[in-house]
Design an enzyme around this catalytic site. Structure first.
Site, mmCIF file in Angstrom:
data_model
loop_
_atom_site.group_PDB
_atom_site.id
_atom_site.type_symbol
_atom_site.label_atom_id
_atom_site.label_comp_id
_atom_site.label_asym_id
_atom_site.label_seq_id
_atom_site.Cartn_x
_atom_site.Cartn_y
_atom_site.Cartn_z
ATOM 1 N N GLU A 17 51.778 40.328 26.726
ATOM 2 C CA GLU A 17 51.715 39.598 27.993
ATOM 3 C C GLU A 17 52.871 39.976 28.910
ATOM 4 O OE1 GLU A 17 50.185 37.547 29.839
ATOM 5 O OE2 GLU A 17 48.611 36.593 28.679
ATOM 6 N N ARG A 97 53.553 24.666 25.312
ATOM 7 C CA ARG A 97 54.537 25.749 25.359
ATOM 8 C C ARG A 97 54.489 26.442 26.696
ATOM 9 N NH1 ARG A 97 52.035 30.643 25.597
ATOM 10 N NH2 ARG A 97 50.229 31.061 24.283
ATOM 11 N N ASN A 99 54.132 29.472 29.314
ATOM 12 C CA ASN A 99 53.204 30.597 29.406
ATOM 13 C C ASN A 99 53.682 31.523 30.524
ATOM 14 O OD1 ASN A 99 50.886 31.712 28.144
ATOM 15 N ND2 ASN A 99 49.655 31.160 29.924
ATOM 16 N N GLU A 117 42.707 22.910 25.531
ATOM 17 C CA GLU A 117 41.784 22.641 26.640
ATOM 18 C C GLU A 117 40.973 21.361 26.453
ATOM 19 O OE1 GLU A 117 39.764 26.132 28.156
ATOM 20 O OE2 GLU A 117 41.518 27.334 27.620
ATOM 21 N N ASN A 145 48.636 30.371 34.320
ATOM 22 C CA ASN A 145 48.668 31.823 34.092
ATOM 23 C C ASN A 145 49.189 32.571 35.310
ATOM 24 O OD1 ASN A 145 48.261 33.225 31.614
ATOM 25 N ND2 ASN A 145 46.352 32.091 31.381
ATOM 26 N N ASP A 195 43.382 35.833 33.841
ATOM 27 C CA ASP A 195 44.618 35.586 33.083
ATOM 28 C C ASP A 195 45.819 35.922 33.971
ATOM 29 O OD1 ASP A 195 46.605 35.423 31.149
ATOM 30 O OD2 ASP A 195 45.351 36.190 29.556
HETATM 31 CA CA CA Z 1 48.489 34.851 30.172
#
Ligand code: CA
Length: 288
Positions: A17, A97, A99, A117, A145, A195
């Site tokens: 990521e 957490r 992101n 979710e 995101n 994302d």
């Molecule tokens: Ca992501």
């Protein structure tokens, strides 16, 4: 110009990521969130783990003073690679957490949290000010995101993944406040879910499609322009890098794939690159 992607690091990341070009060191930072790792990839050399924590690392960005700023576990931290020292700045109050995160053009570091979710709306988006204060910005978020800013800095783009949209806000560079939220891109009919994202120098928005085998480019009006296909399903994020900012780096994940999936996608978790004929914006660093 080519949409052909190459594997640059066969990293087999569980959850690769947050690719982030570090212009000062001419290298690409990226994280494996679930492994708690921060990687530094040098285009003329190799990929190395420069930090490993025993908590998830959601996002990383370079600091103007040469260090790193992190969104990790449930808070923000600074890290010095030279001293091998991590300093925690404080915790957030929503979500399981940290992101995705990114610096805005004024040097604030933005990062959000995520939550299961089945509990929608219980995560948040936060802003780390240069003085170290943590400011809650959005409180009704589920899976925070992609973040990005238009070339003129007047618009912020944001993805809360389950909504399957890219939203735009008017952005006040001076104060960091965001107003006038609206849907810019509706991806509910697209394969996969949005994302991470990055913005190019022409204002185009590149969106990594998790479980969608692709990165999609939309123009600043939200019109689809291009689709770059990848040989992996879980495409997580992308950014421009290289000395000319003309290389698009793309991260991916193995997490959640079955053994059959992995047999079909041996490069799941790799770092990819292509040269789409477009340049990125100069990346921003944290001015804390
Ligand atoms: Ca992501």
């Amino acid at each position: 110009m080519s949409d052909e992607v190459e594997v640059v690091v066969d990293g087999r990341a569980m959850l690769g990521e947050c690719p982030m070009w570090d212009a000062d060191r001419q290298s690409l930072l990226w994280v494996d969130i679930l492994a708690g790792e921060v990687h530094r990839y040098r285009p003329d050399g190799d990929d190395s783990v420069v930090l490993k924590l025993d908590v998830p690392v959601g996002a990383v960005a370079p600091c103007a003073d040469g260090g790193l700023v992190l969104a990790a576990d449930r808070g923000f931290a600074l890290h010095s690679e030279e001293r091998g020292q991590t300093t925690w700045l404080g915790a957030v109050d929503r979500g399981e957490r940290m992101n995705d995160g990114k610096c805005d053009p004024a040097g604030r570091f933005w990062a959000g949290t995520m939550i299961d979710e089945s509990s929608p709306g219980k995560a948040g988006l936060y802003r780390l000010e240069p003085d170290g204060r943590i400011v809650p910005v959005l409180t009704s978020v589920t899976l925070s995101n992609g973040l990005g800013w238009s070339p003129d800095g007047h618009t912020m783009y944001y993805i809360d993944t389950p909504a399957r949209t890219v939203d735009a806000f008017d952005f006040d560079l001076e104060t960091g406040s965001i107003t006038n939220r609206r849907v810019l891109v509706d991806l509910r009919e697209a394969e996969g879910r949005p994302d991470g994202l990055t913005v190019d120098s022409a204002g185009g928005i590149w969106i990594a499609m998790a479980r969608g085998w692709s990165v999609r480019r939309y123009d600043a009006h939200g019109v689809l322009d291009r689709v770059i296909r990848l040989p992996v399903q879980k495409v997580t994020s992308c950014t421009f890098g290289g000395s000319g900012l003309d290389e698009l780096y793309i991260t991916s994940a193995r997490s959640g794939l079955t053994s059959d999936d992995l047999a079909e996608q041996p490069y799941a978790g790799a770092l990819f690159r292509c040269r789409p004929g477009v340049t990125g914006l100069s990346p921003h660093s944290y001015r804390g």
